[in-house]
Write a protein that holds these residues in place. Structure first.
Motif, PDB file in Angstrom:
ATOM      1  N   PRO A 141      48.591  53.779   8.317  1.00 27.16           N
ATOM      2  CA  PRO A 141      47.965  55.086   8.584  1.00 27.16           C
ATOM      3  C   PRO A 141      48.928  56.068   9.236  1.00 27.16           C
ATOM      4  N   THR A 142      49.848  55.563  10.032  1.00 28.43           N
ATOM      5  CA  THR A 142      50.829  56.432  10.676  1.00 28.43           C
ATOM      6  C   THR A 142      51.729  57.104   9.644  1.00 28.43           C
ATOM      7  N   TRP A 143      52.247  56.303   8.698  1.00 28.80           N
ATOM      8  CA  TRP A 143      53.098  56.886   7.653  1.00 28.80           C
ATOM      9  C   TRP A 143      52.329  57.907   6.824  1.00 28.80           C
ATOM     10  N   ARG A 144      51.089  57.593   6.492  1.00 29.59           N
ATOM     11  CA  ARG A 144      50.268  58.538   5.714  1.00 29.59           C
ATOM     12  C   ARG A 144      50.110  59.851   6.477  1.00 29.59           C
ATOM     13  N   ASN A 145      49.751  59.743   7.760  1.00 25.39           N
ATOM     14  CA  ASN A 145      49.541  60.953   8.556  1.00 25.39           C
ATOM     15  C   ASN A 145      50.826  61.766   8.724  1.00 25.39           C
ATOM     16  N   GLU A 146      51.946  61.064   8.895  1.00 28.23           N
ATOM     17  CA  GLU A 146      53.200  61.776   9.117  1.00 28.23           C
ATOM     18  C   GLU A 146      53.631  62.559   7.884  1.00 28.23           C
ATOM     19  N   PHE A 147      53.488  61.953   6.707  1.00 27.18           N
ATOM     20  CA  PHE A 147      53.905  62.671   5.499  1.00 27.18           C
ATOM     21  C   PHE A 147      52.878  63.722   5.089  1.00 27.18           C
ATOM     22  N   GLN A 148      51.604  63.494   5.390  1.00 25.44           N
ATOM     23  CA  GLN A 148      50.621  64.546   5.155  1.00 25.44           C
ATOM     24  C   GLN A 148      50.915  65.754   6.043  1.00 25.44           C
ATOM     25  N   THR A 149      51.295  65.486   7.289  1.00 26.90           N
ATOM     26  CA  THR A 149      51.653  66.567   8.212  1.00 26.90           C
ATOM     27  C   THR A 149      52.884  67.312   7.722  1.00 26.90           C
ATOM     28  N   LEU A 150      53.890  66.562   7.268  1.00 31.43           N
ATOM     29  CA  LEU A 150      55.104  67.188   6.736  1.00 31.43           C
ATOM     30  C   LEU A 150      54.777  68.115   5.564  1.00 31.43           C
ATOM     31  N   ILE A 151      53.961  67.644   4.653  1.00 26.65           N
ATOM     32  CA  ILE A 151      53.620  68.430   3.462  1.00 26.65           C
ATOM     33  C   ILE A 151      52.808  69.654   3.844  1.00 26.65           C
ATOM     34  N   ARG A 152      51.814  69.487   4.720  1.00 22.29           N
ATOM     35  CA  ARG A 152      51.012  70.639   5.161  1.00 22.29           C
ATOM     36  C   ARG A 152      51.882  71.677   5.862  1.00 22.29           C
ATOM     37  N   SER A 157      50.187  75.402   5.456  1.00 20.47           N
ATOM     38  CA  SER A 157      48.728  75.299   5.505  1.00 20.47           C
ATOM     39  C   SER A 157      48.212  74.604   6.758  1.00 20.47           C
ATOM     40  N   SER A 158      49.119  74.171   7.619  1.00 18.49           N
ATOM     41  CA  SER A 158      48.691  73.491   8.843  1.00 18.49           C
ATOM     42  C   SER A 158      48.214  74.514   9.865  1.00 18.49           C
ATOM     43  N   ARG A 159      47.148  74.168  10.569  1.00 15.85           N
ATOM     44  CA  ARG A 159      46.634  75.012  11.636  1.00 15.85           C
ATOM     45  C   ARG A 159      46.458  74.191  12.911  1.00 15.85           C
ATOM     46  N   ASP A 160      47.430  73.352  13.181  1.00 18.41           N
ATOM     47  CA  ASP A 160      47.378  72.557  14.410  1.00 18.41           C
ATOM     48  C   ASP A 160      47.252  73.487  15.609  1.00 18.41           C
ATOM     49  N   ALA A 161      46.246  73.249  16.422  1.00 20.47           N
ATOM     50  CA  ALA A 161      45.973  74.150  17.545  1.00 20.47           C
ATOM     51  C   ALA A 161      47.113  74.186  18.545  1.00 20.47           C
ATOM     52  N   PHE A 162      47.883  73.094  18.617  1.00 17.88           N
ATOM     53  CA  PHE A 162      48.952  73.034  19.619  1.00 17.88           C
ATOM     54  C   PHE A 162      50.222  73.749  19.175  1.00 17.88           C
ATOM     55  N   VAL A 163      50.297  74.160  17.909  1.00 16.62           N
ATOM     56  CA  VAL A 163      51.463  74.928  17.434  1.00 16.62           C
ATOM     57  C   VAL A 163      51.147  76.412  17.575  1.00 16.62           C
ATOM     58  N   PRO A 164      51.884  77.135  18.433  1.00 15.21           N
ATOM     59  CA  PRO A 164      51.602  78.564  18.604  1.00 15.21           C
ATOM     60  C   PRO A 164      51.951  79.345  17.343  1.00 15.21           C
ATOM     61  N   LYS A 165      51.347  80.504  17.190  1.00 14.28           N
ATOM     62  CA  LYS A 165      51.592  81.320  15.991  1.00 14.28           C
ATOM     63  C   LYS A 165      53.071  81.649  15.817  1.00 14.28           C
ATOM     64  N   ALA A 175      60.012  71.440   8.247  1.00 12.47           N
ATOM     65  CA  ALA A 175      59.384  70.517   7.301  1.00 12.47           C
ATOM     66  C   ALA A 175      60.004  70.647   5.908  1.00 12.47           C
ATOM     67  N   ILE A 176      60.263  71.875   5.482  1.00 13.10           N
ATOM     68  CA  ILE A 176      60.876  72.102   4.161  1.00 13.10           C
ATOM     69  C   ILE A 176      62.259  71.470   4.097  1.00 13.10           C
ATOM     70  N   VAL A 177      63.057  71.680   5.134  1.00  8.02           N
ATOM     71  CA  VAL A 177      64.404  71.099   5.171  1.00  8.02           C
ATOM     72  C   VAL A 177      64.331  69.576   5.150  1.00  8.02           C
ATOM     73  N   SER A 178      63.407  69.010   5.917  1.00  7.38           N
ATOM     74  CA  SER A 178      63.269  67.545   5.963  1.00  7.38           C
ATOM     75  C   SER A 178      62.915  66.987   4.593  1.00  7.38           C
ATOM     76  N   LEU A 179      61.920  67.572   3.938  1.00  9.89           N
ATOM     77  CA  LEU A 179      61.503  67.081   2.625  1.00  9.89           C
ATOM     78  C   LEU A 179      62.619  67.256   1.599  1.00  9.89           C
ATOM     79  N   ALA A 180      63.352  68.361   1.700  1.00 11.26           N
ATOM     80  CA  ALA A 180      64.463  68.589   0.771  1.00 11.26           C
ATOM     81  C   ALA A 180      65.558  67.547   0.961  1.00 11.26           C
ATOM     82  N   LEU A 181      65.847  67.200   2.196  1.00 14.71           N
ATOM     83  CA  LEU A 181      66.865  66.180   2.465  1.00 14.71           C
ATOM     84  C   LEU A 181      66.409  64.806   1.997  1.00 14.71           C
ATOM     85  N   TYR A 182      65.128  64.477   2.210  1.00 18.73           N
ATOM     86  CA  TYR A 182      64.619  63.194   1.710  1.00 18.73           C
ATOM     87  C   TYR A 182      64.751  63.128   0.188  1.00 18.73           C
ATOM     88  N   ALA A 183      64.394  64.218  -0.487  1.00 21.15           N
ATOM     89  CA  ALA A 183      64.486  64.258  -1.951  1.00 21.15           C
ATOM     90  C   ALA A 183      65.936  64.149  -2.413  1.00 21.15           C
TER      91      ALA A 183
END
Length: 300
Positions: A141-152, A157-165, A175-183
């Motif tokens: 579940p941790t891996w699922r949540n982490e990659f879902q968070t990365l993609i969001r 599309s993420s609206r995590d309350a703890f991330v300020p505008k 997140a974009i840079v991370s996913l690009a490097l993984y790819a």
């Protein structure tokens, strides 16, 4: 005594001594930790006898970079801010927990520790049944949540309350840079026909994640929902090897009580707070034995 009263009772000289950072101490630990990762990665790549079992050790070493990520986002692993920043980014990339996003998440956790309505660590809840415990410890579940968070985050599309505008653009870019490097790394490995990264990093991390889940569950699991950091966080007494691997974070109540104290000063802080700790365990085996005995569906 609560943590605020304890901190207020320290003298100015004690506070200065406890919060003194050090590049040298941080670099020694950094070289040791990454040196071991490089060593075991080399042994696995060479296919030495028993290399399959070494993947477990490799995975533990890599996945416990989470504790170094944690220390660097606090800015306490090193005296130099740029060292904390870059080491945090490297660690976050290796375990799929980008450092900018994690900094916002973790500071919200510190502000609202064990507050069921505001602590982001409690958003998914702790295991309350045996099957939930097994799923949690598996790390899946941790891996699922982490990659879902990365993609969001990458999609914006993420609206995590703890991330300020004003931090959302930075988190999205990260997140974009991370996913690009993984790819890129995946495509490069396929292009050259190499499975090195698969064994020394990806599968190793899958094998190591359960050990981190077991470790992290003890930090706040079954601690009371109160504001006092000396009660809502657990210190786990363990051996030197585990303390070094986890950058002294088994002293977790101490860390939450005074988060600007660097990892190498936490044993000193522990000696001062020991009499006031409300939640402790004599090792991770004891903690999990007690946790399992409290789960629903456990007979007797």
């Amino acid at each position: 005594m609560d943590h605020r009263t304890f901190i207020a009772g320290l003298s100015a000289s004690e506070r200065a001594r406890l919060t003194e950072k050090s590049d040298a101490k941080g670099l020694v630990m950094l070289v040791l930790h990454f040196g071991l990762i490089a060593l075991f990665g080399t042994l696995i790549t060479l296919g030495v006898p028993g290399w399959q079992f070494l993947m477990i050790v490799q995975g533990i070493l890599i996945i416990f970079l989470f504790t170094l990520l944690h220390e660097t986002v606090h800015g306490t692993a090193f005296r130099s801010p740029w060292l904390n920043d870059w080491v945090a980014r490297i660690c976050g990339f290796l375990i799929a927990v980008p450092s900018d996003w994690f900094r916002y998440f973790h500071f919200a956790h510190h502000r609202h520790t064990q507050d069921p309505d505001k602590d982001p660590e409690l958003a998914t809840g702790k295991p309350e049944t045996v099957w939930q415990y097994i799923a949690h410890v598996s790390g899946l579940p941790t891996w699922r949540n982490e990659f879902q968070t990365l993609i969001r985050n990458a999609m914006g599309s993420s609206r995590d309350a703890f991330v300020p505008k004003n931090g959302r653009r930075k988190v999205r870019r990260e997140a974009i840079v991370s996913l690009a490097l993984y790819a890129t790394l995946t495509a490069g490995s396929v292009a050259v026909g190499s499975d090195i990264l698969l064994y020394v990093w990806i599968l190793a991390c899958l094998l190591g994640q359960p050990f981190l889940r077991l470790y992290l569950l003890a930090e706040h699991g079954r601690c009371p929902f109160v504001a006092n950091m000396l009660e809502n966080s657990r210190t786990t007494y363990t051996n030197t090897l585990v303390r070094k691997l986890a950058w002294n974070m088994p002293y977790h109540a101490e860390h939450h009580s005074y988060p600007t104290v660097p990892f190498h000063k936490l044993p000193d802080l522990h000696r001062l707070t020991k009499a006031h700790l409300g939640a402790t365990s004599n090792g991770y085996t004891e903690f999990h034995a007690n946790y399992l005995s409290d789960l629903k569906g456990v007979s007797g």
